[in-house]
Design a protein around this motif. Structure first.
Motif, PDB file in Angstrom:
ATOM      1  N   ILE A 281       0.715  -1.112   0.151  1.00  0.00           N
ATOM      2  CA  ILE A 281       0.020   0.061  -0.085  1.00  0.00           C
ATOM      3  C   ILE A 281       0.981   1.272  -0.008  1.00  0.00           C
ATOM      4  O   ILE A 281       1.848   1.366   0.856  1.00  0.00           O
ATOM      5  CB  ILE A 281      -0.881  -0.053   1.211  1.00  0.00           C
ATOM      6  N   LYS A 282       0.649   2.119  -0.943  1.00  0.00           N
ATOM      7  CA  LYS A 282       1.337   3.371  -0.808  1.00  0.00           C
ATOM      8  C   LYS A 282       0.572   4.469  -0.499  1.00  0.00           C
ATOM      9  O   LYS A 282      -0.625   4.517  -0.445  1.00  0.00           O
ATOM     10  CB  LYS A 282       1.996   3.763  -2.565  1.00  0.00           C
ATOM     11  N   ALA A 283       1.216   5.572  -0.092  1.00  0.00           N
ATOM     12  CA  ALA A 283       0.744   6.804   0.447  1.00  0.00           C
ATOM     13  C   ALA A 283      -0.347   7.394  -0.665  1.00  0.00           C
ATOM     14  O   ALA A 283       0.022   7.027  -1.976  1.00  0.00           O
ATOM     15  CB  ALA A 283       1.685   7.923   0.744  1.00  0.00           C
ATOM     16  N   GLY A 284      -1.448   7.899  -0.283  1.00  0.00           N
ATOM     17  CA  GLY A 284      -2.209   8.229  -1.142  1.00  0.00           C
ATOM     18  C   GLY A 284      -3.351   7.263  -1.926  1.00  0.00           C
ATOM     19  O   GLY A 284      -4.319   7.799  -2.457  1.00  0.00           O
ATOM     20  N   GLU A 285      -3.303   6.110  -1.375  1.00  0.00           N
ATOM     21  CA  GLU A 285      -4.110   4.912  -1.916  1.00  0.00           C
ATOM     22  C   GLU A 285      -5.123   4.352  -0.951  1.00  0.00           C
ATOM     23  O   GLU A 285      -4.959   4.610   0.180  1.00  0.00           O
ATOM     24  CB  GLU A 285      -3.377   3.669  -2.233  1.00  0.00           C
TER      25      GLU A 285
END
Lengths: 254, 415
Positions: free
Chosen positions: A24-28
């Protein structure tokens, strides 16, 4: 932000998670869907550090830190937040005391000054306003005498107050009527930005009408068996989980 | 205090209960008998104690102030200014002189001598608290009574005998606050009789904060007339061995009684609470809620007896007692005892013993709150439903403070 590799976990000696891989990446916004007993809630609890769940294999890295090694309170201070499926009642402890203690512990850990009473009240007024909560609730005991919807709303309020980097929402939609669902969803939508991430654990597609995910993963028997975009949720709603399970069987038979 | 040999008490002369007695099965009083006690007597000049003792009173609310030193009334340290005429708050010995008729009507009329400790009190007691509230009067502030016990050089025995008389339509609230002096082992052995007349309301708070090397025994016996309400709030923090017998007799119709208890013990403390609710007549209600928090090597005992006699139809009687064990070595023995001879009654009892709930602890920690505060929050949560019953707002938070102070844990306050 979050990297999970081949994660296996037991509950009371029984293996529930059988090798989860997820990034999971930032903003997702990610949604984990799956039938009852597939391991959705287990995943959320393992990430938050519930002592009733034992990690037997694999890795969880959060912002480069090995999460498995951290106590639950330190995970929270690092920025992991779990909105509980069944929030706990704490008689004799007011929401104000609880929120203020939590907020200041998180701030202290991150080298920030404690909130002054005025700052705290302003923050609280702003965040509880988003959720349309009666300010009276602040002097009531944590979750005591709260309806199911109020409890879920209180979870979202705690999230808004603590501003975590990663919010795990465990079946936050369960037991909510449509109005409560809209309020809770709007809280999550206010929360999300390009620097944080949300992992929704849900059985139903309904929540995803209000919180639109970037990725949908289907969990079955402790494994992610299918990943896709938001349209996957709609497909699941239409065809049910059996469709994927059959798919999976076919794949395995090939 | 002078070592007057005439005052030396030989406990063996009294038939103190042994563990062979079913009612004392879990409470061995042998450690109490290891010492020779002198009977508490008047200190004479006590003026210098005034400022010292002030810190032992619960603060931030108005109250009438009464002090007993080793069971003897300390008039100079007491302050009853403003008490409405007709209402009497005095020592047993003064009351005997001035109101002998009234006294003989009530004293020793409700409490029978059930065991050696009662006998010890009965034969040696020369003083105690008397509260007399005549018909229709309401005491406007709580009466806070400090019992200050013990001595630096002598093993002292204090035997106050208290009598509370609340006549028809009267109302009174009393806080009995037991403290002691750091010094030699001492024994406090109290008998309290409560007469709650028709339609009266009596609130009796007991907060026991005696020294750790002391022994504390009390028997409370209430007698209630029709439509009366008796609330007993029992908080135990101190003492090495504590035994409370809290009894009430519901001898008319439409009577209500509430027994609330919270006891904390750590180290080697032993706390034994025996309660007895005697439903003799129809249409009465009793409710009991007792909670214990046990740490270290401590031991708790709870025995709650409810007797519903044949005539006591339409009785509602409830009892709940719960204990949480904070250590592996703490022990609780609990026994509900329901004896029901009427057929149209509602009675229930519940007992539960366990540890602090792990799911709740995880919930709190998952908000960034450290383990020690999480446990303190759960301790407060456990005690909350008893503490919330305290009617005096300012007293509630002070009792909460004592919970954490006594368990030597980080305090959680609401603010």
């Amino acid at each position: 932000m979050l990297v999970i590799k081949n994660l296996k976990a037991n509950v009371e000696g029984k293996e529930i998670l059988k090798g989860i891989n997820l990034e999971i990446k930032a903003g997702e916004v990610h949604a984990i869907m799956g039938p009852n007993g597939s391991g959705k809630s287990t995943l959320a609890n393992v990430l938050a550090g519930n002592g009733g769940y034992e990690v037997t294999e694999g890795e969880i890295y959060f912002e480069g830190k090995d999460l498995v090694e951290l106590a639950p309170e330190d995970r929270a201070r690092e920025g992991v937040f779990l909105a509980f499926q069944y929030p706990i009642e704490i008689p004799g402890i007011s929401n104000a005391t609880f929120l203020k203690t939590a907020l200041n512990e998180v701030r202290k850990y991150n080298g920030q000054p404690e909130a002054t009473p005025k700052e705290f009240m302003e923050l609280l007024r702003e965040k509880s306003g988003v959720l349309g909560m009666d300010p009276q609730f602040i002097s009531r005991s944590v979750n005591v005498g709260f309806s199911g919807g109020e409890k879920k709303r209180n979870e979202i309020l705690q999230m808004l107050m603590l501003q975590p980097k990663l919010a795990l929402l465990d079946e936050t939609d369960s037991g909510l009527d449509i109005d409560a669902l809209k309020i809770v969803s709007s809280g999550v939508n206010v929360f999300k930005n390009k620097d944080n991430a949300v992992l929704l654990v849900t059985h139903y597609q309904r929540l995803l009408n209000y919180i639109v995910p970037d990725f949908v993963h289907v969990l079955s028997k402790g494994r992610i068996i299918k990943s896709g975009g938001k349209e996957l949720a709609l497909e699941l709603e239409e065809k049910g989980y059996d469709w994927i399970k059959n798919d999976e069987l076919i794949e395995e038979n090939v | 205090m002078g070592n007057d040999l005439l005052n030396m008490i030989e406990l063996r002369d009294f038939n103190l209960p042994t563990t062979k007695n079913e009612d004392w099965k879990y409470t061995n009083v042998a450690p109490i008998m290891k010492y020779n006690y002198v009977l508490g007597t008047s200190l004479g000049n006590e003026d210098h104690l005034s400022s010292v003792l002030d810190e032992y009173f619960f603060q931030d609310f108005d109250y009438y102030k009464v002090v007993f030193i080793n069971g003897i009334f300390a008039g100079k340290l007491s302050d009853l200014t403003g008490l409405e005429s007709g209402i009497i708050v005095d020592s047993l010995s003064n009351f005997q002189k001035n109101n002998s008729e009234l006294l003989s009507k009530h004293l020793n009329k409700y409490s029978a001598i059930d065991n050696g400790f009662n006998e010890l009190n009965n034969s040696l007691s020369s003083d105690g608290l008397v509260v007399y509230v005549p018909k229709g009067k309401v005491v406007d502030k709580p009466i806070q009574v400090l019992y200050f016990n013990g001595d630096k050089t002598e093993n002292v025995l204090s035997v106050p005998k208290n009598l509370i008389i609340a006549e028809e339509n009267s109302q009174v609230s009393i806080i009995a606050n037991y403290h002691g002096i750091k010094g030699k082992e001492y024994l406090t052995n109290v008998v309290t009789e409560v007469y709650a007349g028709k339609n009266s309301i009596v609130d009796l708070y007991k907060i026991q904060l005696e020294e750790e090397n002391s022994f504390h025994i009390e028997k409370v016996q209430a007698y209630q007339e029709s439509n009366s309400l008796f609330n007993h709030y029992n908080f135990t923090f101190g003492g090495s061995i504590t035994r409370n017998d809290i009894n009430t007799c519901l001898n008319d119709e439409n009577i209500e009684s509430h027994f609330y208890g919270l006891y904390l013990a750590h180290k080697n403390q032993h706390v034994d609470n025996h309660t007895f609710v005697d439903h003799a007549m129809p249409n009465c209600m009793s409710n009991e809620l007792y909670k214990g928090i046990l740490d270290g090597e401590s031991r708790g005992v709870f025995n709650g007896k409810i007797l519903v006699r044949r005539d006591a139809q339409k009785t509602n009687a409830y009892q709940s007692n719960k204990a949480v064990l904070l250590s592996k070595s703490a022990v609780i023995d609990t026994k509900p005892q329901l004896e029901i001879f009427a057929d149209d009654v509602k009675c229930s009892h519940g007992a539960a013993v366990g540890q602090l709930d792990e799911d709740s602890e995880f919930y709190i920690k998952s908000r960034g709150i450290p383990q020690d505060i999480a446990k303190s929050m759960l301790i407060r949560a456990f005690a909350a439903d008893v503490i919330e019953k305290i009617k005096i707002d300012e007293l509630r938070e002070q009792i909460n403070h004592l919970v954490f102070e006594h368990l030597n844990r980080v305090e959680v306050k609401n603010n």
